[in-house]
Design a protein around this motif. Structure first.
Motif, PDB file in Angstrom:
ATOM      1  N   MET A   1      29.928  18.556  12.571  1.00  0.00           N
ATOM      2  CA  MET A   1      29.873  17.962  11.268  1.00  0.00           C
ATOM      3  C   MET A   1      29.086  18.871  10.339  1.00  0.00           C
ATOM      4  N   HIS A   2      29.604  19.047   9.136  1.00  0.00           N
ATOM      5  CA  HIS A   2      28.934  19.846   8.116  1.00  0.00           C
ATOM      6  C   HIS A   2      28.463  18.934   6.992  1.00  0.00           C
ATOM      7  N   ASP A   3      27.355  19.289   6.390  1.00  0.00           N
ATOM      8  CA  ASP A   3      26.912  18.548   5.212  1.00  0.00           C
ATOM      9  C   ASP A   3      27.658  19.097   3.988  1.00  0.00           C
ATOM     10  N   PRO A   4      27.491  18.501   2.820  1.00  0.00           N
ATOM     11  CA  PRO A   4      28.217  18.990   1.632  1.00  0.00           C
ATOM     12  C   PRO A   4      27.926  20.445   1.269  1.00  0.00           C
ATOM     13  N   ASN A   5      26.802  20.984   1.765  1.00  0.00           N
ATOM     14  CA  ASN A   5      26.454  22.379   1.498  1.00  0.00           C
ATOM     15  C   ASN A   5      27.041  23.340   2.531  1.00  0.00           C
ATOM     16  N   GLY A   6      27.742  22.820   3.547  1.00  0.00           N
ATOM     17  CA  GLY A   6      28.351  23.672   4.561  1.00  0.00           C
ATOM     18  C   GLY A   6      27.479  23.950   5.766  1.00  0.00           C
ATOM     19  N   ARG A   7      26.309  23.298   5.828  1.00  0.00           N
ATOM     20  CA  ARG A   7      25.442  23.472   6.991  1.00  0.00           C
ATOM     21  C   ARG A   7      25.957  22.616   8.146  1.00  0.00           C
ATOM     22  N   LEU A   8      25.737  23.085   9.377  1.00  0.00           N
ATOM     23  CA  LEU A   8      26.231  22.431  10.586  1.00  0.00           C
ATOM     24  C   LEU A   8      25.154  21.533  11.193  1.00  0.00           C
ATOM     25  N   LEU A   9      25.544  20.336  11.625  1.00  0.00           N
ATOM     26  CA  LEU A   9      24.635  19.418  12.293  1.00  0.00           C
ATOM     27  C   LEU A   9      24.479  19.817  13.758  1.00  0.00           C
ATOM     28  N   LEU A  10      23.233  20.035  14.177  1.00  0.00           N
ATOM     29  CA  LEU A  10      22.930  20.372  15.567  1.00  0.00           C
ATOM     30  C   LEU A  10      21.801  19.488  16.071  1.00  0.00           C
ATOM     31  N   VAL A  11      21.754  19.323  17.388  1.00  0.00           N
ATOM     32  CA  VAL A  11      20.638  18.640  18.040  1.00  0.00           C
ATOM     33  C   VAL A  11      20.074  19.547  19.120  1.00  0.00           C
ATOM     34  N   ARG A  12      18.760  19.431  19.328  1.00  0.00           N
ATOM     35  CA  ARG A  12      18.128  20.127  20.451  1.00  0.00           C
ATOM     36  C   ARG A  12      18.109  19.137  21.609  1.00  0.00           C
ATOM     37  N   ARG A  13      18.704  19.525  22.706  1.00  0.00           N
ATOM     38  CA  ARG A  13      18.881  18.626  23.846  1.00  0.00           C
ATOM     39  C   ARG A  13      17.535  18.302  24.505  1.00  0.00           C
ATOM     40  N   ALA A  14      17.290  17.026  24.725  1.00  0.00           N
ATOM     41  CA  ALA A  14      16.055  16.577  25.352  1.00  0.00           C
ATOM     42  C   ALA A  14      16.182  16.515  26.870  1.00  0.00           C
ATOM     43  N   ASN A  15      17.420  16.517  27.376  1.00  0.00           N
ATOM     44  CA  ASN A  15      17.666  16.360  28.808  1.00  0.00           C
ATOM     45  C   ASN A  15      18.623  17.443  29.307  1.00  0.00           C
ATOM     46  N   GLU A  16      18.679  17.561  30.619  1.00  0.00           N
ATOM     47  CA  GLU A  16      19.661  18.451  31.238  1.00  0.00           C
ATOM     48  C   GLU A  16      21.041  17.818  31.146  1.00  0.00           C
ATOM     49  N   PRO A  17      22.087  18.596  31.107  1.00  0.00           N
ATOM     50  CA  PRO A  17      22.080  20.062  31.096  1.00  0.00           C
ATOM     51  C   PRO A  17      21.720  20.613  29.710  1.00  0.00           C
ATOM     52  N   GLY A  18      21.118  21.759  29.703  1.00  0.00           N
ATOM     53  CA  GLY A  18      20.805  22.433  28.446  1.00  0.00           C
ATOM     54  C   GLY A  18      19.542  21.969  27.761  1.00  0.00           C
ATOM     55  N   ARG A  19      18.625  21.382  28.489  1.00  0.00           N
ATOM     56  CA  ARG A  19      17.377  20.902  27.892  1.00  0.00           C
ATOM     57  C   ARG A  19      16.707  22.006  27.077  1.00  0.00           C
ATOM     58  N   GLY A  20      16.331  21.681  25.848  1.00  0.00           N
ATOM     59  CA  GLY A  20      15.662  22.625  24.970  1.00  0.00           C
ATOM     60  C   GLY A  20      16.600  23.504  24.164  1.00  0.00           C
TER      61      GLY A  20
END
Length: 121
Positions: A1-20
């Protein structure tokens, strides 16, 4: 998902797989849900945002998991600033320069490039 300015929504994973590591928000489809319903629920749980799912951006298989990513828009009246919740340690919209600085899950950049979904600014 992008905001109206074209930035991408990301989350930092709190759990495995990919924690951090950073990734697009997502999760499991619960019994009785279809994929668009799961998208709305997962984004609300992980970011506090209310979205309207759009077209399928793409599908990837990682081990036993089929991961379907959808393009989304903010729903009218939704909060516009994400807040981390549920399985996310952080949530934010990032521009291309900010994206390049983040440690992301393996293969994310290539998939986002293939799906024309990298930050636009």
């Amino acid at each position: 998902m992008h905001d109206p300015n074209g930035r991408l929504l990301l989350v930092r994973r709190a759990n495995e797989p990919g924690r951090g590591l950073w990734s697009v928000p997502g999760g499991r489809v619960e019994p009785g849900e279809d994929e668009p319903t799961a998208v709305v629920r997962e984004l609300a749980e992980e970011t506090g945002l209310t979205v309207r799912p759009g077209e399928l951006a793409g599908v990837v298989v990682r081990g036993p998991y089929r991961i379907a990513d959808y393009r989304c828009d903010l729903a009218p009246g939704s909060a516009v600033h994400p807040r981390a919740g549920d399985d996310a340690a952080d949530a934010r919209f990032v521009d291309l320069a900010g994206y390049a600085e983040l440690p992301v899950v393996d293969g994310l950049t290539e998939l986002l490039r293939e799906w024309d979904a990298l930050p636009r600014v």
